[in-house]
Design a protein around this motif. Structure first.
Motif, PDB file in Angstrom:
ATOM      1  N   ASN A  98       0.834  -1.204   0.000  1.00  0.00           N
ATOM      2  CA  ASN A  98       0.000   0.000   0.000  1.00  0.00           C
ATOM      3  C   ASN A  98       0.870   1.256   0.000  1.00  0.00           C
ATOM      4  OD1 ASN A  98      -2.306  -1.541  -0.014  1.00  0.00           O
ATOM      5  ND2 ASN A  98      -2.658  -1.377   2.193  1.00  0.00           N
ATOM      6  N   ILE A  99       0.372   2.289  -0.679  1.00  0.00           N
ATOM      7  CA  ILE A  99       1.150   3.509  -0.900  1.00  0.00           C
ATOM      8  C   ILE A  99       0.375   4.720  -0.379  1.00  0.00           C
ATOM      9  CG2 ILE A  99       2.108   5.039  -2.681  1.00  0.00           C
ATOM     10  CD1 ILE A  99       2.577   2.518  -4.388  1.00  0.00           C
ATOM     11  N   TYR A 100       1.098   5.645   0.242  1.00  0.00           N
ATOM     12  CA  TYR A 100       0.533   6.895   0.739  1.00  0.00           C
ATOM     13  C   TYR A 100       1.374   8.035   0.169  1.00  0.00           C
ATOM     14  CZ  TYR A 100      -2.095   3.745   3.615  1.00  0.00           C
ATOM     15  OH  TYR A 100      -2.935   2.736   4.006  1.00  0.00           O
ATOM     16  N   LEU A 101       0.722   8.946  -0.543  1.00  0.00           N
ATOM     17  CA  LEU A 101       1.407  10.006  -1.273  1.00  0.00           C
ATOM     18  C   LEU A 101       1.330  11.323  -0.498  1.00  0.00           C
ATOM     19  CD1 LEU A 101       2.809  10.778  -3.998  1.00  0.00           C
ATOM     20  CD2 LEU A 101       0.522  11.399  -4.831  1.00  0.00           C
ATOM     21  N   ASP A 157       3.118   0.767  -8.261  1.00  0.00           N
ATOM     22  CA  ASP A 157       1.726   0.506  -8.632  1.00  0.00           C
ATOM     23  C   ASP A 157       0.851   1.617  -8.059  1.00  0.00           C
ATOM     24  OD1 ASP A 157      -0.779  -0.405  -9.234  1.00  0.00           O
ATOM     25  OD2 ASP A 157      -0.560  -2.353  -8.252  1.00  0.00           O
ATOM     26  N   LEU A 158       0.555   2.621  -8.877  1.00  0.00           N
ATOM     27  CA  LEU A 158      -0.207   3.764  -8.395  1.00  0.00           C
ATOM     28  C   LEU A 158      -1.636   3.399  -8.006  1.00  0.00           C
ATOM     29  CD1 LEU A 158       1.009   6.595 -10.799  1.00  0.00           C
ATOM     30  CD2 LEU A 158       1.827   6.001  -8.532  1.00  0.00           C
ATOM     31  N   LEU A 159      -2.117   2.264  -8.459  1.00  0.00           N
ATOM     32  CA  LEU A 159      -3.450   1.838  -8.049  1.00  0.00           C
ATOM     33  C   LEU A 159      -3.477   1.393  -6.587  1.00  0.00           C
ATOM     34  CD1 LEU A 159      -4.676  -0.092 -11.225  1.00  0.00           C
ATOM     35  CD2 LEU A 159      -5.057   2.296 -10.584  1.00  0.00           C
ATOM     36  N   GLN A 160      -2.290   1.294  -5.997  1.00  0.00           N
ATOM     37  CA  GLN A 160      -2.199   0.938  -4.574  1.00  0.00           C
ATOM     38  C   GLN A 160      -2.144   2.170  -3.677  1.00  0.00           C
ATOM     39  OE1 GLN A 160      -3.214  -2.366  -5.143  1.00  0.00           O
ATOM     40  NE2 GLN A 160      -2.238  -2.410  -3.125  1.00  0.00           N
ATOM     41  N   ILE A 161      -2.284   3.363  -4.263  1.00  0.00           N
ATOM     42  CA  ILE A 161      -2.354   4.567  -3.431  1.00  0.00           C
ATOM     43  C   ILE A 161      -3.668   4.555  -2.651  1.00  0.00           C
ATOM     44  CG2 ILE A 161      -2.499   7.082  -3.409  1.00  0.00           C
ATOM     45  CD1 ILE A 161      -0.752   7.154  -5.869  1.00  0.00           C
ATOM     46  N   LYS A 162      -3.558   4.644  -1.351  1.00  0.00           N
ATOM     47  CA  LYS A 162      -4.736   4.606  -0.484  1.00  0.00           C
ATOM     48  C   LYS A 162      -5.150   5.997  -0.005  1.00  0.00           C
ATOM     49  CE  LYS A 162      -4.711   0.183  -0.857  1.00  0.00           C
ATOM     50  NZ  LYS A 162      -5.694  -0.451  -1.785  1.00  0.00           N
ATOM     51  N   ALA A 163      -4.190   6.902   0.069  1.00  0.00           N
ATOM     52  CA  ALA A 163      -4.508   8.263   0.523  1.00  0.00           C
ATOM     53  C   ALA A 163      -3.449   9.225   0.008  1.00  0.00           C
ATOM     54  CB  ALA A 163      -4.605   8.333   2.047  1.00  0.00           C
ATOM     55  N   ILE A 164      -3.871  10.460  -0.217  1.00  0.00           N
ATOM     56  CA  ILE A 164      -2.994  11.532  -0.680  1.00  0.00           C
ATOM     57  C   ILE A 164      -3.147  12.713   0.274  1.00  0.00           C
ATOM     58  CG2 ILE A 164      -2.491  13.143  -2.563  1.00  0.00           C
ATOM     59  CD1 ILE A 164      -3.681  11.072  -4.496  1.00  0.00           C
ATOM     60  N   PHE A 165      -2.016  13.321   0.647  1.00  0.00           N
ATOM     61  CA  PHE A 165      -2.025  14.435   1.586  1.00  0.00           C
ATOM     62  C   PHE A 165      -1.292  15.618   0.948  1.00  0.00           C
ATOM     63  CE2 PHE A 165      -2.001  10.403   3.792  1.00  0.00           C
ATOM     64  CZ  PHE A 165      -3.028  10.536   4.720  1.00  0.00           C
ATOM     65  N   ILE A 166      -2.005  16.716   0.740  1.00  0.00           N
ATOM     66  CA  ILE A 166      -1.426  17.926   0.173  1.00  0.00           C
ATOM     67  C   ILE A 166      -1.189  18.917   1.310  1.00  0.00           C
ATOM     68  CG2 ILE A 166      -1.727  19.820  -1.451  1.00  0.00           C
ATOM     69  CD1 ILE A 166      -1.373  17.064  -2.779  1.00  0.00           C
ATOM     70  N   SER A 167       0.067  19.295   1.531  1.00  0.00           N
ATOM     71  CA  SER A 167       0.415  20.053   2.738  1.00  0.00           C
ATOM     72  C   SER A 167      -0.077  21.496   2.708  1.00  0.00           C
ATOM     73  CB  SER A 167       1.931  20.030   2.960  1.00  0.00           C
ATOM     74  OG  SER A 167       2.611  20.667   1.897  1.00  0.00           O
ATOM     75  N   HIS A 168      -0.081  22.130   1.527  1.00  0.00           N
ATOM     76  CA  HIS A 168      -0.534  23.514   1.443  1.00  0.00           C
ATOM     77  C   HIS A 168      -0.785  23.889  -0.013  1.00  0.00           C
ATOM     78  CE1 HIS A 168       3.846  23.823   0.970  1.00  0.00           C
ATOM     79  NE2 HIS A 168       3.658  24.980   0.355  1.00  0.00           N
ATOM     80  N   PRO A 169      -1.530  24.948  -0.272  1.00  0.00           N
ATOM     81  CA  PRO A 169      -1.981  25.249  -1.626  1.00  0.00           C
ATOM     82  C   PRO A 169      -0.983  26.075  -2.445  1.00  0.00           C
ATOM     83  CG  PRO A 169      -3.061  26.728  -0.083  1.00  0.00           C
ATOM     84  CD  PRO A 169      -2.236  25.783   0.736  1.00  0.00           C
ATOM     85  N   HIS A 170       0.229  25.529  -2.645  1.00  0.00           N
ATOM     86  CA  HIS A 170       1.200  26.138  -3.543  1.00  0.00           C
ATOM     87  C   HIS A 170       1.471  25.180  -4.702  1.00  0.00           C
ATOM     88  CE1 HIS A 170       3.019  29.209  -0.452  1.00  0.00           C
ATOM     89  NE2 HIS A 170       1.866  29.602  -0.969  1.00  0.00           N
ATOM     90  N   TYR A 171       1.669  25.737  -5.881  1.00  0.00           N
ATOM     91  CA  TYR A 171       1.751  24.941  -7.103  1.00  0.00           C
ATOM     92  C   TYR A 171       2.850  23.883  -7.070  1.00  0.00           C
ATOM     93  CZ  TYR A 171       5.796  27.841  -8.211  1.00  0.00           C
ATOM     94  OH  TYR A 171       7.009  28.470  -8.160  1.00  0.00           O
TER      95      TYR A 171
END
Length: 257
Positions: free
Chosen positions: A31-34, A51-65
């Motif tokens: 399992n992968i966490y991005l 295997d990107l289909l194994q990404i279970k959750a994604i966390f974006i730290s702040h709204p910068h490009y």
């Protein structure tokens, strides 16, 4: 567990071999966490045979490009992989954004351009100071920081993370005003991924040493001009202060924890 560095550069102009900030934690079960999704992160991951289909959750730290410019491509790569492998297994993906406006905008745009992964339930959620994500694999704690000023309603818009999985603890700074904002987290852990785009790495290590921090692996990423312009001098100065090995992340680097 493995840390995959998918992009280790801060928000500079384009540079050969360097993409903006993104990294992934791969657990022993696959399992992968991005964490963050800078430009080309899905391309780097796919070509590294993740295997990107194994990404279970994604966390974006702040709204910068430089921390989310590649998120749309994560969706499109997952969509293409599902089509390529004729994979119609129902999946679920949690995405944590730092502000409601950012999630609403991204969700609408991803749908408008037709890159939503099919047979995938997307759970868009908003980060909160003191909040957390937890499942059978992992616990990710959220802490607001002052890299970006608070919203008018007082909500944080920039976050750091503490990740607990497989009896290990990893701290990810995100972008921070000062490392003191997560000082208690960095007191003792198995790894810290610390941004160096707004701080001199040797000064950060001096502060940690002053506070008697017990960090097994120090990993600098989100590199600024110190490391980009003078990598050898920066690494030598930082290691001299810390007194032991320090890792300066490079794109496509794999780090065992």
């Amino acid at each position: 567990m493995k840390i995959h560095i998918l992009g280790a550069l801060s928000g500079t102009e384009p540079m050969p071999g360097r993409n903006h900030t993104s990294w992934a934690l791969e657990l022993d079960n696959g399992n992968i966490y991005l964490f963050d999704a800078g430009e080309n992160c899905s391309r780097t991951a796919y070509l590294a045979q993740m295997d990107l289909l194994q990404i279970k959750a994604i966390f974006i730290s702040h709204p910068h490009y430089d921390h989310l410019g590649g998120l749309l491509n994560v969706f499109s790569t997952m969509l293409k992989m599902r089509a390529l492998y004729k994979d119609k297994e129902p999946r679920e993906l949690d995405i944590f954004m730092p502000t409601p406006e950012l999630w609403d905008t991204f969700d609408a745009f991803a749908r408008a351009v037709g890159c939503y992964p099919y047979c995938t339930e997307i759970n868009g959620q908003i980060l909160s100071d003191g909040g957390f994500f937890k499942n059978d694999d992992i616990m990710v704690e959220f802490r607001g920081n002052e890299h970006i000023a608070k919203a008018e309603n007082g909500d944080f818009q920039s976050f750091s993370f503490r990740i607990s999985a497989e009896d290990k603890v990893i701290v990810y700074s995100g972008d921070v005003r000062t490392p003191d904002e997560f000082a208690d987290w960095s007191k003792s852990c198995d790894a810290v991924l610390m941004e160096s785009g707004h701080h001199h790495p040797w000064e950060v290590c001096a502060r940690w040493k002053e506070n008697n921090c017990n960090i097994s692996k120090v990993i600098f990423m989100h590199h600024g001009r110190d490391y980009v312009n003078q990598p050898t001098q920066t690494a030598v100065a930082t290691r001299r202060v810390w007194g032991k090995e320090v890792i300066f992340a490079e794109d496509d680097m794999l780090i065992e924890v």
